[in-house]
Design a protein around this motif. Structure first.
Motif, PDB file in Angstrom:
ATOM      1  N   GLY A 253       0.855  -1.319  -0.068  1.00  0.00           N
ATOM      2  CA  GLY A 253       0.245   0.245  -0.020  1.00  0.00           C
ATOM      3  C   GLY A 253       0.892   1.291   0.237  1.00  0.00           C
ATOM      4  N   GLU A 254       1.855   1.624  -0.291  1.00  0.00           N
ATOM      5  CA  GLU A 254       2.985   2.685  -0.072  1.00  0.00           C
ATOM      6  C   GLU A 254       3.024   2.694  -1.835  1.00  0.00           C
ATOM      7  OE1 GLU A 254       7.728   3.701   0.039  1.00  0.00           O
ATOM      8  OE2 GLU A 254       6.828   1.307  -0.746  1.00  0.00           O
ATOM      9  N   ILE A 255       2.622   4.471  -0.869  1.00  0.00           N
ATOM     10  CA  ILE A 255       2.619   5.832  -2.179  1.00  0.00           C
ATOM     11  C   ILE A 255       3.384   5.871  -2.157  1.00  0.00           C
ATOM     12  CG2 ILE A 255       1.164   7.825  -2.556  1.00  0.00           C
ATOM     13  CD1 ILE A 255      -1.202   6.186  -1.645  1.00  0.00           C
ATOM     14  N   ILE A 256       4.027   6.874  -2.976  1.00  0.00           N
ATOM     15  CA  ILE A 256       5.087   7.427  -4.006  1.00  0.00           C
ATOM     16  C   ILE A 256       4.442   8.807  -4.728  1.00  0.00           C
ATOM     17  CG2 ILE A 256       7.826   7.163  -4.188  1.00  0.00           C
ATOM     18  CD1 ILE A 256       7.665   4.379  -4.185  1.00  0.00           C
ATOM     19  N   ARG A 257       5.005   9.635  -3.950  1.00  0.00           N
ATOM     20  CA  ARG A 257       5.435  10.687  -5.002  1.00  0.00           C
ATOM     21  C   ARG A 257       6.266  11.497  -5.525  1.00  0.00           C
ATOM     22  NH1 ARG A 257       0.114  13.412  -4.163  1.00  0.00           N
ATOM     23  NH2 ARG A 257      -1.013  12.004  -2.466  1.00  0.00           N
ATOM     24  N   PHE A 258       6.882  12.137  -6.451  1.00  0.00           N
ATOM     25  CA  PHE A 258       7.512  12.898  -6.879  1.00  0.00           C
ATOM     26  C   PHE A 258       8.493  13.616  -6.116  1.00  0.00           C
ATOM     27  CE2 PHE A 258       5.675  11.621 -10.801  1.00  0.00           C
ATOM     28  CZ  PHE A 258       7.287  11.048 -11.719  1.00  0.00           C
ATOM     29  N   THR A 259       7.883  14.272  -5.317  1.00  0.00           N
ATOM     30  CA  THR A 259       8.019  15.086  -3.768  1.00  0.00           C
ATOM     31  C   THR A 259       9.430  14.559  -3.544  1.00  0.00           C
ATOM     32  OG1 THR A 259       6.005  14.928  -2.783  1.00  0.00           O
ATOM     33  CG2 THR A 259       6.498  16.807  -3.976  1.00  0.00           C
ATOM     34  N   ASP A 260       8.923  13.217  -3.134  1.00  0.00           N
ATOM     35  CA  ASP A 260       9.774  12.146  -2.533  1.00  0.00           C
ATOM     36  C   ASP A 260      11.164  11.613  -3.446  1.00  0.00           C
ATOM     37  OD1 ASP A 260       7.647  11.831  -0.815  1.00  0.00           O
ATOM     38  OD2 ASP A 260       7.003  10.111  -1.733  1.00  0.00           O
ATOM     39  N   ARG A 261      11.148  11.840  -4.770  1.00  0.00           N
ATOM     40  CA  ARG A 261      12.474  11.541  -5.792  1.00  0.00           C
ATOM     41  C   ARG A 261      12.884  12.756  -6.643  1.00  0.00           C
ATOM     42  NH1 ARG A 261      12.296   7.003  -7.835  1.00  0.00           N
ATOM     43  NH2 ARG A 261      14.432   7.261  -7.378  1.00  0.00           N
ATOM     44  N   PRO A 262      13.381  13.959  -6.042  1.00  0.00           N
ATOM     45  CA  PRO A 262      13.839  15.149  -6.551  1.00  0.00           C
ATOM     46  C   PRO A 262      14.952  15.167  -7.177  1.00  0.00           C
ATOM     47  CG  PRO A 262      14.638  14.683  -4.168  1.00  0.00           C
ATOM     48  CD  PRO A 262      13.800  13.947  -4.425  1.00  0.00           C
ATOM     49  N   GLU A 263      15.903  14.032  -7.900  1.00  0.00           N
ATOM     50  CA  GLU A 263      16.192  13.512  -8.284  1.00  0.00           C
ATOM     51  C   GLU A 263      15.759  13.234 -10.033  1.00  0.00           C
ATOM     52  OE1 GLU A 263      19.465  10.622  -8.062  1.00  0.00           O
ATOM     53  OE2 GLU A 263      20.240  11.640  -5.624  1.00  0.00           O
ATOM     54  N   LEU A 264      14.582  12.694  -9.955  1.00  0.00           N
ATOM     55  CA  LEU A 264      13.529  12.172 -11.271  1.00  0.00           C
ATOM     56  C   LEU A 264      12.832  13.109 -11.148  1.00  0.00           C
ATOM     57  CD1 LEU A 264      12.399  10.080 -12.909  1.00  0.00           C
ATOM     58  CD2 LEU A 264      10.978   9.473 -10.880  1.00  0.00           C
ATOM     59  N   VAL A 265      12.494  14.270 -10.517  1.00  0.00           N
ATOM     60  CA  VAL A 265      11.988  15.536 -10.785  1.00  0.00           C
ATOM     61  C   VAL A 265      13.038  16.162 -11.813  1.00  0.00           C
ATOM     62  CG1 VAL A 265      11.268  17.914  -9.814  1.00  0.00           C
ATOM     63  CG2 VAL A 265      10.034  15.737  -9.464  1.00  0.00           C
ATOM     64  N   ASP A 266      14.397  16.469 -11.500  1.00  0.00           N
ATOM     65  CA  ASP A 266      14.860  17.106 -11.924  1.00  0.00           C
ATOM     66  C   ASP A 266      15.369  16.813 -13.163  1.00  0.00           C
ATOM     67  OD1 ASP A 266      15.524  19.369  -9.772  1.00  0.00           O
ATOM     68  OD2 ASP A 266      16.989  18.013  -8.595  1.00  0.00           O
ATOM     69  N   ALA A 267      15.458  15.723 -13.359  1.00  0.00           N
ATOM     70  CA  ALA A 267      15.677  14.739 -14.939  1.00  0.00           C
ATOM     71  C   ALA A 267      14.800  15.575 -15.572  1.00  0.00           C
ATOM     72  CB  ALA A 267      15.595  13.395 -14.548  1.00  0.00           C
ATOM     73  N   LEU A 268      13.548  15.045 -15.418  1.00  0.00           N
ATOM     74  CA  LEU A 268      12.122  15.312 -15.975  1.00  0.00           C
ATOM     75  C   LEU A 268      11.890  16.623 -16.958  1.00  0.00           C
ATOM     76  CD1 LEU A 268       9.196  13.328 -13.891  1.00  0.00           C
ATOM     77  CD2 LEU A 268      11.138  12.672 -16.773  1.00  0.00           C
ATOM     78  N   ARG A 269      12.500  17.583 -16.176  1.00  0.00           N
ATOM     79  CA  ARG A 269      12.644  19.113 -15.769  1.00  0.00           C
ATOM     80  C   ARG A 269      13.752  19.664 -16.487  1.00  0.00           C
ATOM     81  NH1 ARG A 269      12.611  21.102  -9.687  1.00  0.00           N
ATOM     82  NH2 ARG A 269       9.925  21.267  -8.754  1.00  0.00           N
ATOM     83  N   GLU A 270      14.942  18.222 -16.851  1.00  0.00           N
ATOM     84  CA  GLU A 270      15.555  19.142 -17.275  1.00  0.00           C
ATOM     85  C   GLU A 270      15.482  18.244 -18.825  1.00  0.00           C
ATOM     86  OE1 GLU A 270      20.684  17.000 -18.577  1.00  0.00           O
ATOM     87  OE2 GLU A 270      19.778  17.393 -16.304  1.00  0.00           O
ATOM     88  N   LEU A 271      15.199  17.093 -19.210  1.00  0.00           N
ATOM     89  CA  LEU A 271      14.204  16.861 -20.753  1.00  0.00           C
ATOM     90  C   LEU A 271      13.240  17.998 -21.362  1.00  0.00           C
ATOM     91  CD1 LEU A 271      14.561  13.284 -19.365  1.00  0.00           C
ATOM     92  CD2 LEU A 271      16.398  14.723 -20.723  1.00  0.00           C
ATOM     93  N   GLU A 272      12.552  18.460 -20.752  1.00  0.00           N
ATOM     94  CA  GLU A 272      11.740  18.803 -20.734  1.00  0.00           C
ATOM     95  C   GLU A 272      12.272  20.452 -21.537  1.00  0.00           C
ATOM     96  OE1 GLU A 272       6.595  20.127 -19.315  1.00  0.00           O
ATOM     97  OE2 GLU A 272       8.595  21.147 -18.385  1.00  0.00           O
ATOM     98  N   ALA A 273      13.050  20.929 -20.552  1.00  0.00           N
ATOM     99  CA  ALA A 273      14.011  22.593 -20.579  1.00  0.00           C
ATOM    100  C   ALA A 273      14.534  22.242 -22.768  1.00  0.00           C
ATOM    101  CB  ALA A 273      14.662  22.543 -20.046  1.00  0.00           C
ATOM    102  N   ARG A 274      14.892  20.962 -22.730  1.00  0.00           N
ATOM    103  CA  ARG A 274      15.740  20.125 -23.660  1.00  0.00           C
ATOM    104  C   ARG A 274      14.946  20.245 -25.129  1.00  0.00           C
ATOM    105  NH1 ARG A 274      20.433  16.174 -24.583  1.00  0.00           N
ATOM    106  NH2 ARG A 274      20.535  17.386 -26.137  1.00  0.00           N
ATOM    107  N   GLY A 275      13.007  19.906 -24.786  1.00  0.00           N
ATOM    108  CA  GLY A 275      11.823  20.143 -26.073  1.00  0.00           C
ATOM    109  C   GLY A 275      11.102  19.106 -26.106  1.00  0.00           C
TER     110      GLY A 275
END
Length: 482
Positions: A253-275
């Motif tokens: 029943g564990e729930i994981i959010r992106f706020t728990d995974r800052p490295e993953l969020v950074d990766a997504l932001r970087e990819l989106e910024a690149r197009g």
């Protein structure tokens, strides 16, 4: 925490953007069917035609009247099964001078096709496409109607049987006939191609292609997401990031959010910024006790019906029209249940958008988990998004009846949303050579629709190799490498 596999999907919009027709195209699709509901094939035909017209009416033959053809430029007739076209509808169609494209059964009842000699042929999988002079073999076999025209005609596609070619899609003057009535299967590509001739539209050169990175969720490996995304962007390959905001583990029943995974969020932001383009892939990609990325979210797959109750409740089994004494009683019952679906979908979509935007991401479209959603669900989704990616569920009663178009389209089912289709499929990890399957899909699409140059994306398959990337819990993703 269990890391999910990052799936890579290759998609190609194989028909180029068509140039505008000189006159507005207003289309009526008349269909004969024993079903009260619109057959899935008719919805598929509507989607194919939507590339050429923004005004399409779907009318069952018993409901056709003379006013329906006012200012109409093109007519389609689809015979889903053998039946007698109502006399009034038959007279209206026969009195019309509007070009007509007929498909399937009953066409001998129409004056334009009354002398067309027809033969039903089962087990057909091999075709000849006349315009490209290419032979195409499909994996599954169909039953089609071959024809022998009584007047000079243009043959657009033929069946190859016992070393003979038997016409299956012809043009006589302005009128067309296709004996390929199963529009949910691959031979419908020939119908899609012939629409350019029926509407008198020239195909522009080129095409659009993209790769979708699937099921990115808070349990994904940030290093793998960044590695694959960066690799593709460095080679100027357009990518979509299908993101699921919440991961739910069914075991604990564990729930994981992106706020728990800052490295993953950074990766997504970087990819989106690149197009890279972010699309919302549901909220949890699961329903009831299923795992995120594995379960359905907007369809109750166990009961094969729309989601009619919250995940923590036992859903009612949807009753059919035959269970009610009147149409009004059935409508009232259905509307009550669909209110529950609407509440559920509104919550899921708004939460998904809010979660992604709060992370600094910008979801520009929607992909339903496993492509499944009711027709009423699509109407609700159109309040949130203008673009849908992947496939469409053509049937409102069976999630397995789904598919796509070989080009961008605006199916009536999507209520104004544009469909960016999945045409080549995904890299399956459950078969030894998944790329071979994708090559076959690529060849089917590229050889039959109207393409001048499709080598840009198909070069992924020429003089290149696909290799296994890092395995995650025994599951491997595929990474394209030069």
């Amino acid at each position: 925490m269990r890391y999910k596999c990052l799936a890579i999907l290759l998609l190609l919009l194989l028909l180029p953007i068509s140039s505008d027709a000189a006159e507005p195209t207003r289309v009526v699709i008349v269909y004969s069917s024993s079903q009260v509901e619109v057959p899935p094939d008719v919805y598929k035909l509507d989607a194919l035609v939507s590339r050429f017209s923004d005004e399409i009416k779907l009318i069952r033959d018993i409901d056709l009247d003379t006013d329906a053809l006012t200012e109409v430029s093109h007519i389609f007739y689809y015979g889903a099964s053998s039946s007698t076209i109502p006399e009034s509808a038959r007279n209206i169609l026969n009195d019309s001078s509007i070009p007509i494209y007929a498909i399937g059964h009953n066409v001998n009842q129409l004056l334009s096709f009354q002398n067309l000699e027809q033969t039903r042929v089962a087990g057909v999988s091999k075709f000849l496409h006349a315009r490209t002079n290419r032979t195409l073999s499909f994996e599954s076999a169909d039953t089609v109607t071959t024809v022998k025209p009584d007047t000079p005609s243009i043959i657009h596609a033929s069946v190859i049987r016992n070393n003979k070619t038997l016409p299956v899609l012809i043009q006589t003057g302005e009128n067309f006939y296709a004996g390929i009535e199963n529009l949910l299967n691959r031979p419908s590509l020939f119908v899609a191609d012939s629409l350019f001739d029926f509407f008198g539209v020239e195909a522009a050169s080129g095409h659009v292609g993209y790769i979708r990175l699937e099921d990115i969720n808070p349990s994904s490996d940030p290093a793998l997401v960044k590695e694959v995304g960066t690799y593709l962007l460095n080679r100027e390959i357009p990518i979509l990031l299908a993101v699921i905001p919440i991961y739910t583990d069914p075991d604990n029943g564990e729930i994981i959010r992106f706020t728990d995974r800052p490295e993953l969020v950074d990766a997504l932001r970087e990819l989106e910024a690149r197009g890279a383009t972010v699309i919302a892939h549901g909220y949890t990609h699961q329903y009831q006790s299923s795992e995120t990325g594995e379960g359905f979210e907007f369809w109750d797959v166990e009961n094969n019906q729309p989601v009619l109750s919250p995940p923590d409740e036992t859903p009612p089994k949807l009753k059919g029209r035959e269970s009610f004494a009147s149409e009004s009683a059935y409508t009232l019952y259905l509307n009550t249940l669909l209110e529950n679906e609407a509440t559920y979908i509104h919550s899921k979509l708004s939460n998904s958008i809010h979660e992604l935007v709060s992370l600094g991401l910008h979801p520009l479209g929607f992909e339903a988990p496993h492509y499944t959603m009711s027709h009423s669900g699509y109407a609700l989704t159109s309040n949130y998004f203008t673009n849908v990616f992947g496939q469409v569920q053509w049937s409102n009663s069976n999630w397995e009846v789904m598919g796509s178009t070989p080009y961008m389209s605006k199916p009536s089912l999507l209520h104004g949303m544009t469909l960016y289709p999945e045409t080549i499929g995904y890299v399956r990890t459950d078969i030894p050579r998944p790329v071979d399957e994708m090559r076959r899909a690529l060849d089917e699409n590229a050889n039959s629709p109207r393409i001048n140059d499709w080598r840009i994306l198909s070069s992924l398959y020429r003089d290149r190799t696909f290799t296994r990337g890092r395995g995650i819990n025994g599951i491997s993703t595929w990474i394209y490498v030069a």
